[in-house]
Design an enzyme around this catalytic site. Structure first.
Site, PDB file in Angstrom:
ATOM      1  CG  HIS A 137      -0.171  -0.025   2.528  1.00 38.02           C
ATOM      2  ND1 HIS A 137       0.228   1.107   3.194  1.00 38.02           N
ATOM      3  CD2 HIS A 137       0.263  -1.069   3.278  1.00 38.02           C
ATOM      4  CE1 HIS A 137       0.865   0.765   4.304  1.00 38.02           C
ATOM      5  NE2 HIS A 137       0.901  -0.555   4.374  1.00 38.02           N
ATOM      6  CG  ASP A 138      -0.473   4.262   1.267  1.00 36.04           C
ATOM      7  OD1 ASP A 138      -1.320   5.015   0.753  1.00 36.04           O
ATOM      8  OD2 ASP A 138      -0.729   3.522   2.244  1.00 36.04           O
ATOM      9  N   GLY A 155       5.146  -0.966   2.741  1.00 31.21           N
ATOM     10  CA  GLY A 155       4.327   0.211   2.480  1.00 31.21           C
ATOM     11  C   GLY A 155       5.108   1.507   2.394  1.00 31.21           C
TER      12      GLY A 155
END
Length: 280
Positions: A137-138, A155
């Site tokens: 994520h991200d 992340g």
């Protein structure tokens, strides 16, 4: 019986040719598909998905909500795009995953969508993500990046344009990898890797300037010599980072590459990797 001469019949046939959905694939009726998109058998395309012209979705691929996939991509069997983050702070918020144009994602790759921290995960144009890699994520991956088999990006990682990450490397969360950097296989990356360098060893350490890669990308000998001179001060003259930055400012005139390197150093939150002889 409707005549074939009224035009609607031919429009329907053309539309079916433009979007080649195999009857054994699942495509949500609200998914937006461009022209000449191929959805292979047993692939699943969920709601809130957009796929650009000419993209090929292979068998058993899962395209989950929030996916925004560009043109002329190839996504190979077993891959999951825009799966929910493996982050305990994620609470189901609506976020996105961007895949740029002309990017190839090989077998069994997982790309998780973003969280509220950034709102999206992004892979740029012309990238090659090899089999079984994981992008959490991200993460923001630049253009023309190569990520080799079984690499794991935690992340909030940033990867610059033209970076190369060797197979089985593991990258710590919030780490940055600069443009044109080359990471050797099976490297543990816990510190930021500056632009234009080679990185290897565990923990990650400076292994020289990525001169071969830079020449292949059209850098001149003068540009490479400048980059080598900057990193000689930083990594080979027993300076700490502050001393090295002062000397670089004194000895090298303002230039595009000097500013990219110094800006990377000055904005590094985790700190940059050390030289071979400096430990962790």
């Amino acid at each position: 019986c409707r005549s074939r001469n009224d035009g609607s019949y031919y429009k329907r046939i053309i539309k079916e040719m433009e979007v080649m959905n195999h009857p054994m694939a699942y495509v949500h009726p609200t998914a937006i598909l461009g022209e000449n998109v191929t959805i292979s058998p047993f692939a699943s395309v969920y709601e809130d998905v957009e796929i650009g012209d000419g993209t090929w979705i292979g068998p058993n691929v899962t395209i989950m909500p929030g996916s925004r996939i560009g043109k002329n991509c190839k996504i190979y069997p077993g891959t999951v795009i825009s799966g929910e983050p493996q982050d305990l702070k994620y609470e189901g918020e609506k976020t996105l995953t961007y895949i740029g144009d002309n990017t190839t994602i090989r077998e069994c790759v997982t790309v998780n969508k973003g969280t509220n921290a950034l709102g999206y995960t992004k892979i740029g144009d012309n990238c090659l993500i090899m089999a079984t890699a994981h992008i959490a994520h991200d993460c923001v991956v630049g253009n023309n990046v190569v990520i080799v088999n079984a690499v794991g990006l935690a992340g909030h990682i940033e990867v610059g344009d033209y970076a190369f990450i060797g197979g089985y490397s593991a990258v710590h969360q919030f780490t940055k990898i600069g443009e044109h950097a080359f990471i050797a296989g099976a490297t543990q990356i816990r510190k930021d890797v500056p632009p234009y360098v080679k990185a290897a060893k565990n923990p990650v350490a400076y292994a020289g300037v990525n001169a071969i890669g830079l020449r292949r990308k059209g850098f001149t000998s003068e540009e490479i010599y400048e980059i080598q001179g900057i990193y000689r001060i930083l990594y080979q003259q027993k300076n700490n980072v502050s001393q090295a930055v002062e000397q670089i400012l004194e000895k090298f005139p303002d230039s595009h590459y000097r500013e990219i390197i110094l800006n990377f150093i000055n904005t590094s939150d985790r700190g940059i990797m050390k030289g071979y002889s400096s430990g962790v």
